[in-house]
Design an enzyme around this catalytic site. Structure first.
Site, PDB file in Angstrom:
ATOM      1  N   SER A 278       4.543  24.992 -19.399  1.00 38.38           N
ATOM      2  CA  SER A 278       4.870  24.227 -18.192  1.00 38.38           C
ATOM      3  C   SER A 278       5.219  25.135 -17.022  1.00 38.38           C
ATOM      4  CB  SER A 278       6.048  23.301 -18.483  1.00 38.38           C
ATOM      5  OG  SER A 278       7.191  24.089 -18.733  1.00 38.38           O
ATOM      6  N   CYS A 279       5.135  26.451 -17.210  1.00 42.25           N
ATOM      7  CA  CYS A 279       5.587  27.337 -16.117  1.00 42.25           C
ATOM      8  C   CYS A 279       4.486  28.232 -15.545  1.00 42.25           C
ATOM      9  CB  CYS A 279       6.751  28.187 -16.603  1.00 42.25           C
ATOM     10  SG  CYS A 279       8.107  27.181 -17.189  1.00 42.25           S
ATOM     11  N   LEU A 280       3.938  29.149 -16.351  1.00 45.07           N
ATOM     12  CA  LEU A 280       2.996  30.119 -15.771  1.00 45.07           C
ATOM     13  C   LEU A 280       1.813  29.428 -15.072  1.00 45.07           C
ATOM     14  CD1 LEU A 280       2.826  33.163 -18.277  1.00 45.07           C
ATOM     15  CD2 LEU A 280       4.550  32.600 -16.582  1.00 45.07           C
TER      16      LEU A 280
ATOM     17  N   ASP B 164       3.201  27.565 -11.898  1.00 42.03           N
ATOM     18  CA  ASP B 164       3.753  28.412 -10.838  1.00 42.03           C
ATOM     19  C   ASP B 164       2.663  29.223 -10.151  1.00 42.03           C
ATOM     20  OD1 ASP B 164       6.115  27.314 -11.520  1.00 42.03           O
ATOM     21  OD2 ASP B 164       6.984  29.092 -12.446  1.00 42.03           O
TER      22      ASP B 164
END
Ligand code: UGA
Length: 437
Positions: free
Chosen positions: A267-269, A272
């Site tokens: 859910s991040c890299l 983002d």
């Protein structure tokens, strides 16, 4: 000191449990009543090692959970905003939750005698702190630095290691405009973290950018090593892990985040990187490197499907075993998991999928329902299979051997994480980053 935490995802809940189990008085808030009720019973809404036991300890001590944001604003000295910041349909960041929280905090502050420090921990693009300041000032009719304090305080914890990282962060970044607020938050952290940690004190927009630069650099390292791995696949005898080990010894490079694989997920890299690309174009920049990182990552799974098609001739009605569904080990999170993308592509080509994972079957069922089969037993997952693909590096996959593979119809093993040793196997074995099959 009373601490309020708004948003009980990985960051908020881990932080709340860590603080309260260490004696801090913590009020954790979430707008989702079901989640609040679960947490109140000591049940984590997601799987995270050590979190459930820490949560139960925290609830016995001084953790309170509710949906009452006003109570946080009226009673807490320090308020952390840890709500989610998903992507909007156009690939830019969706700041609605952070803005809604700011509206509510501002409204309550208007009639409150409290003067809290508000720290934005959610991942937000540069200048969000300024937008939030304006909302808070407008709603509360108070000035930042006087009626309340506002800082940007991004976090760097990893899923699967959230508790470890919450207790031992490698850095604390505080971006603010007034020294009293910055020093207030720094003092709080110095009291909580007994170990010496580097503090980066800067302005809000730099703090916000640090978070994106950090995740984008991690993504860049992974795409770099995946590109090297792909080149290795055309050079007999090469081994990407030995290459990563050697270059990782160079202190200018470091050995971490050089594990070639099916591409990064979570859910991040991915989110983002996409948000930074979108933000860059809004400020008139064309981030060609970041776009290449993203392209290498999405090609990684396409390459896998092409390879399978080449070896199995056609994928129609082929039974494919997917070993590992979560985006990383020690997690049940399937958000942006490459396994999910792979399954979608294989289904489109007419393959039949049997999926195995020790933790993530429930979340995968929410995506595919009965379009695929699931098994918690490895032998059942491998039975009659035409091809098994190791996607997530769960430890048990590294123990698979010739006997386990005997039940397969066609022993083609694709090991995206190089967990097995080619020499020990009597199967057709292809690993990402090793010379050709
Ligand atoms: C990432 C960052 O690592 C954290 O520092 C950050 O705080 C977090 O995002 C966030 O922004 O909240 P996380 O998404 O939990 O943490 O997962 P990572 O450990 O970064 O792994 C991401 C993906 O990269 C996984 O799919 C993993 O398998 C893959 N990966 C990681 C590789 O393929 N190779 C590597 O060498 C490392």
């Amino acid at each position: 000191m009373k601490v309020g935490i708004i948003g009980t995802g990985f960051v908020g809940l881990s932080f709340a449990a860590a603080l309260a189990s260490n004696g801090y008085s913590v009020l954790a808030i979430d707008s989702n009543k079901k989640i609040v009720s679960k947490i109140g019973q000591g049940i984590s809404p997601f799987y995270e090692p050590q979190l459930s036991s820490l949560l139960r300890k925290a609830l016995k001590k001084s953790l309170k959970v509710s949906t009452d944001i006003e109570k946080v604003v009226n009673e807490c000295d320090l308020i952390f905003i840890t709500v989610g910041t998903p992507l909007a349909d156009d690939g830019s960041i969706n700041l609605n939750s952070v803005k809604e929280v700011a509206e509510k905090i501002g409204q309550t502050l208007a009639a409150s005698k409290n003067r809290p420090i508000i720290a934005i921990k959610s991942t937000v693009v540069p200048n969000t702190n300024y937008t939030i300041k304006k909302i808070l000032e407008k709603r509360s009719n108070k000035k930042s630095g006087k009626g309340f304090g506002l800082v940007s305080n991004p976090e760097f914890l990893r899923e699967g290691k959230a508790i470890e990282d919450t207790f031992n962060p490698h850095i604390v970044v505080i971006g603010g405009e007034d020294n009293k607020t910055i020093n207030g938050l720094k003092k709080f952290y110095e009291g909580f973290y007994r170990e010496k940690i580097p503090y980066i004190i800067t302005n809000p927009q730099t703090a916000e950018m640090i978070k994106y630069a950090n995740n984008s650099f991690l993504a860049t390292k992974i795409s770099f090593i995946n590109q090297i791995a792909n080149i290795c696949q055309s050079v007999p005898g090469t081994n990407v892990d030995n290459i990563a080990k050697a270059i990782g010894i160079d202190p200018r490079i470091s050995p971490l985040f050089l594990k070639a694989g099916p591409g990064y997920g979570g859910s991040c890299l991915p989110k983002d990187l996409q948000a930074l690309i979108s933000f860059s174009s809004k400020v008139g920049q064309n981030p060609t490197l970041l776009k290449a990182v993203q392209k290498i990552n999405s090609d990684q799974v396409t390459n896998l499907v092409s390879f399978m098609k080449k070896i199995l001739c056609s994928l129609k009605n082929k039974r494919i075993t997917i070993l590992g569904l979560s985006f990383k080990e020690d997690s049940d999170d399937v958000r942006e998991s490459v396994s999910i993308k792979l399954i979608k592509m294989l289904l489109n080509k007419g393959a039949k999928i049997i999926a195995h994972d020790p933790m993530a079957i429930k979340n995968t069922k929410a995506v595919f329902g009965n379009k695929i089969s699931y098994s918690k037993s490895l032998s059942e997952a491998l039975e009659n299979s035409d091809c098994a693909v190791i996607m997530t590096p769960w430890k048990q996959y590294g123990k698979l051997n010739n006997v386990d593979f005997q039940v397969m119809k066609n022993t083609l093993i694709i090991d995206t994480r190089r967990m097995l040793t080619k020499k020990k196997l009597n199967v057709k074995y292809h690993a990402v980053g090793l010379g050709p099959v």
